[in-house]
Write an enzyme that holds these catalytic residues in place. Structure first.
Site, short mmCIF file in Angstrom:
data_model
loop_
_atom_site.label_atom_id
_atom_site.label_comp_id
_atom_site.label_asym_id
_atom_site.label_seq_id
_atom_site.Cartn_x
_atom_site.Cartn_y
_atom_site.Cartn_z
CB SER B 55 -0.90 0.03 1.14
OG SER B 55 -0.29 0.12 2.50
CG HIS B 95 -1.06 3.53 5.12
ND1 HIS B 95 -2.55 3.37 5.39
CD2 HIS B 95 -0.44 2.60 4.43
CE1 HIS B 95 -2.41 2.25 4.46
NE2 HIS B 95 -1.41 1.79 4.00
CG ASP B 151 -5.20 4.93 5.83
OD1 ASP B 151 -5.25 4.44 5.00
OD2 ASP B 151 -4.04 4.55 6.43
#
Lengths: 158, 207
Positions: B55, B95, B151
């Site tokens: 990701s 992330h 997210d």
């Protein structure tokens, strides 16, 4: 091992500070609701911006990619700072490192209080994250709006 | 086939084997010590993590090694790449921070009262520690570079990430090296093979 370490350490020497220009073409605020909270009315800001920067000096032998992002920085009605990324882009080659963008915000721009009415004028800045093949990640600023831009009153939609 | 190895064992004797076992244990213990020591210095529970998903491509690929720190009084900024763990989901996620929202600390008043009490007690050092705590707490929203949306759906019902969810901030990067652990997870037999071979070597090698 030693070569990896040498390459990683060379990043500390190969430092560049590129300069770019960032200006806002327009900013508008519209009322609406989000997919997550369909019954809640809140204001969304829409920003059009012009961006030009030459980031080629950031590309040296240990540059894997640049993560470029445009953020709005403002103090909200409660007096606390907010930083919101409204646009980003990944640059992977030196040939693509001269940036000329006329764009609008890619991500939703809203406020915690659901309105920008009492928020103070926002500064906009272009920042980058240099991601190496091996070693430390570095950050920097490549441009900034010349003066804070205030949020307009929400426009009515029929 | 194993005659020579057996002979080697016999030459070692009970004492020799015990010494080898002790060596083995001390290697494991010092490894553990280094890991925990690194964790103390960097203020994170796991200072080194392996990327497990795609990701964050093209920045990080599966098997890349990330080095984390989490200095307690440094605010997070947009663009920082965080590793966070949501309560209820065991796998940490790597992330990038998209939004940082300041919120006034809820217990701000009681903190002021607390600080005053400490002044009366003339415990200046403790007071300074309290004052150094940031006035503003931060709410974070993250997004994977390779994901089209933020997210919020990964947060298990939370609206924002907070400092207590964040394991650390990515500071350094080493490609590919972590792939060994991914391979060991994907092919459990490989894990036993490697452990077995290493263990055998540790026992047999004399010196």
């Amino acid at each position: 091992m030693a070569m990896l370490a040498a390459i990683a350490l060379s990043s500390f020497v190969l430092i560049a500070t590129p300069k770019g220009e960032l200006s806002l073409a327009s900013i508008k605020v519209f009322p609406g609701s989000s997919r997550r909270l369909p019954n809640v009315k809140q204001d969304f800001a829409f920003v059009n911006f012009n961006l030009s920067a030459d980031l080629t000096p950031l590309f040296h032998w240990n540059t894997k990619q640049l993560f470029l992002y445009l953020q709005a920085e403002y103090v909200d009605s409660k007096g606390v700072p907010n930083d919101v990324v409204i646009w980003d882009s990944i640059v992977r080659r030196k040939e693509d490192a001269v940036i000329n963008v006329m764009g609008r915000n890619k991500y939703v721009f809203r406020d915690l209080s659901r309105s920008f009415r009492k928020a103070q004028p926002a500064n906009y800045s272009l920042r980058y994250n240099l991601m190496p093949y091996v070693g430390v990640l570095t950050y920097g600023e490549a441009g900034r709006s010349s003066e804070p831009v205030s949020f307009p009153d929400p426009e009515t939609v029929s | 086939m194993f005659a020579e190895e057996l002979k080697a064992f016999r030459r070692l004797g009970v004492r020799g084997i015990l010494v080898q076992l002790l060596n083995f244990a001390s290697v494991i213990a010092s490894g553990l010590m280094m890991w925990k020591g690194l964790g103390l210095v960097t203020n994170t529970e796991s200072p080194i993590v392996v990327v497990l998903s795609g990701s964050m491509e093209p920045a990080f690929y599966r098997g890349d090694l990330l080095f984390l720190t989490n200095p307690p009084n440094t605010p997070y900024r947009t663009g920082d790449i965080t590793v966070y763990k949501i309560p209820g989901s065991p796998i940490p996620i790597v992330h990038r921070i998209l939004e940082v929202r300041g919120v006034n600390r809820k217990s701000s008043k009681s903190k002021a009262a607390m600080a005053k009490e400490i002044v009366d007690d003339e415990k200046g050092a403790v007071l300074r520690a309290v004052e150094n705590e940031p006035e503003v707490e931060q709410l974070l929203l993250t997004k994977g570079d390779n994901n089209p949306v933020d997210d919020i759906d990964l947060y298990n019902g939370l609206d924002w990430l907070e400092r207590r969810h964040v394991v650390g901030k990515v500071r350094g990067f080493l490609p590919y090296v972590g792939y060994v652990t991914i391979a060991m997870n994907d092919f459990p037999k490989l894990k036993y093979l490697i452990l077995g071979v290493l263990g055998l070597f540790a026992l047999i090698q004399r010196e």
